[in-house]
Write an enzyme that holds these catalytic residues in place. Structure first.
Site, PDB file in Angstrom:
ATOM      1  N   GLU A  42       0.821  -1.211   0.000  1.00  0.00           N
ATOM      2  CA  GLU A  42       0.000   0.000   0.000  1.00  0.00           C
ATOM      3  C   GLU A  42       0.858   1.265   0.000  1.00  0.00           C
ATOM      4  O   GLU A  42       0.505   2.271  -0.618  1.00  0.00           O
ATOM      5  CB  GLU A  42      -0.942   0.019   1.207  1.00  0.00           C
ATOM      6  CG  GLU A  42      -1.868   1.233   1.216  1.00  0.00           C
ATOM      7  CD  GLU A  42      -2.869   1.218   2.358  1.00  0.00           C
ATOM      8  OE1 GLU A  42      -3.375   2.301   2.717  1.00  0.00           O
ATOM      9  OE2 GLU A  42      -3.144   0.121   2.901  1.00  0.00           O
ATOM     10  N   ARG A  69       3.749   1.681  -1.464  1.00  0.00           N
ATOM     11  CA  ARG A  69       4.185   1.896  -2.853  1.00  0.00           C
ATOM     12  C   ARG A  69       3.058   2.460  -3.711  1.00  0.00           C
ATOM     13  O   ARG A  69       3.278   3.294  -4.584  1.00  0.00           O
ATOM     14  CB  ARG A  69       4.693   0.568  -3.439  1.00  0.00           C
ATOM     15  CG  ARG A  69       6.138   0.238  -3.102  1.00  0.00           C
ATOM     16  CD  ARG A  69       6.459  -1.215  -3.408  1.00  0.00           C
ATOM     17  NE  ARG A  69       6.039  -2.090  -2.321  1.00  0.00           N
ATOM     18  CZ  ARG A  69       5.847  -3.390  -2.450  1.00  0.00           C
ATOM     19  NH1 ARG A  69       6.012  -3.976  -3.620  1.00  0.00           N
ATOM     20  NH2 ARG A  69       5.486  -4.106  -1.418  1.00  0.00           N
TER      21      ARG A  69
END
Length: 298
Positions: free
Chosen positions: A94, A96
């Protein structure tokens, strides 16, 4: 294409395969043998049970700058969204995904997996723990979800995640503290060690403020917490400790077990040894039947 599981696996079985998914590639090289594909960024949604709750702006911006230069080197792990077949739910990655939005990417690489709810949470916890991304409260909340939502024991978690049972137990005890102290731990105002020392204190919030204001060490905090439960002798000016001489960890474990079993639990552990006894008190035959049912499933 979604990779189907041949059979449902229990927690910790096939863990090496999960670790391969969440461990970054050395040197940033992509592994094209893992069937990654690119998905429009707007078709990804975060996992509502994601154990990580804190994403600092500075960390996201730092990652976004790296993504602008090098792209997303480690594919996100996703599964078909059980609530919307047109979307994918993020299982791991998440941070990234958020940073990629800041970097204004239109699509990002993903690995699609057919995970059930238990595996989704397991992978999310593994990813964060492997990267040391979770603070103590987030990590404890993740363990609590696995135990109370999906029925796993501390022993199974310890074996699957490569942690000691005492590590998991000690972290979960932090969740018994008032929210204000948990926030201090999450914000790094207090360490987990400081917070543990306050678990059995009658006035933990007041003591926590003192610890922060004076910059006390963990040992000093333990002494402060012990002093908080002393009262004057009925006849004399000196003070005596109230209650038993059990250490804080033992009393906290008694409280944890009592809360789970809904019966009074007493632990008599021989100081300096490995043995002892556990006493469980029941008030009705129905409680005894319930206890037998729990023990028969262990």
């Amino acid at each position: 294409m979604v990779q189907k599981k041949e059979q449902r696996r229990g927690l910790g079985r096939g863990l090496s395969a999960l670790m391969a998914d969440v461990t970054p590639d050395d040197g940033g090289a992509k592994d094209n043998t893992r069937s990654e594909m690119f998905v429009p960024i707007e078709k990804l949604v975060p996992n509502p049970d994601q154990p990580r709750r804190v994403f600092t702006d500075a960390q996201l911006e730092e990652l976004a700058n790296s993504i602008r230069t090098k792209g997303v080197l480690q594919p996100l792990i996703v599964r078909p969204n059980p609530r919307d077949t047109q979307q994918y739910e993020i299982v791991a990655g998440e941070r990234r995904w958020r940073a990629s939005q800041l970097a204004q990417l239109h699509e990002i690489p993903v690995l699609v997996r057919d995970f059930d709810d238990v595996e989704v949470l397991e992978v999310a916890i593994i990813e964060n723990i492997q990267r040391a991304d979770l603070n103590a409260i987030e990590e404890a909340a993740g363990y609590k979800q696995l135990m109370f939502k999906f029925g796993h024991t501390q022993e199974k978690l310890a074996e699957a995640l490569g942690k000691s049972r005492s590590h998991i137990a000690n972290l979960m005890r932090l969740l018994n503290l008032p929210d204000s102290i948990q926030d201090m731990v999450s914000n790094n105002a207090l360490s987990a060690g400081h917070a543990r020392a306050l678990i059995t204190a009658p006035n933990p919030e007041e003591l926590a403020k003192t610890v922060v204001a004076k910059g006390l060490s963990v040992r000093e905090t333990e002494k402060l917490a012990k002093g908080a439960v002393t009262v004057p002798k009925p006849k004399g000016g000196s003070q005596v400790q109230t209650g038993s001489t059990k250490d804080a960890d033992t009393k906290a474990l008694e409280g944890d077990l009592s809360a789970v079993l809904k019966m009074k639990v007493s632990i008599d552990h021989k100081a300096g040894g490995e043995s002892g006894k556990v006493t469980i008190a029941y008030d009705t035959l129905e409680e005894l039947d319930a206890l037998c049912a729990v023990l028969s499933k262990a």
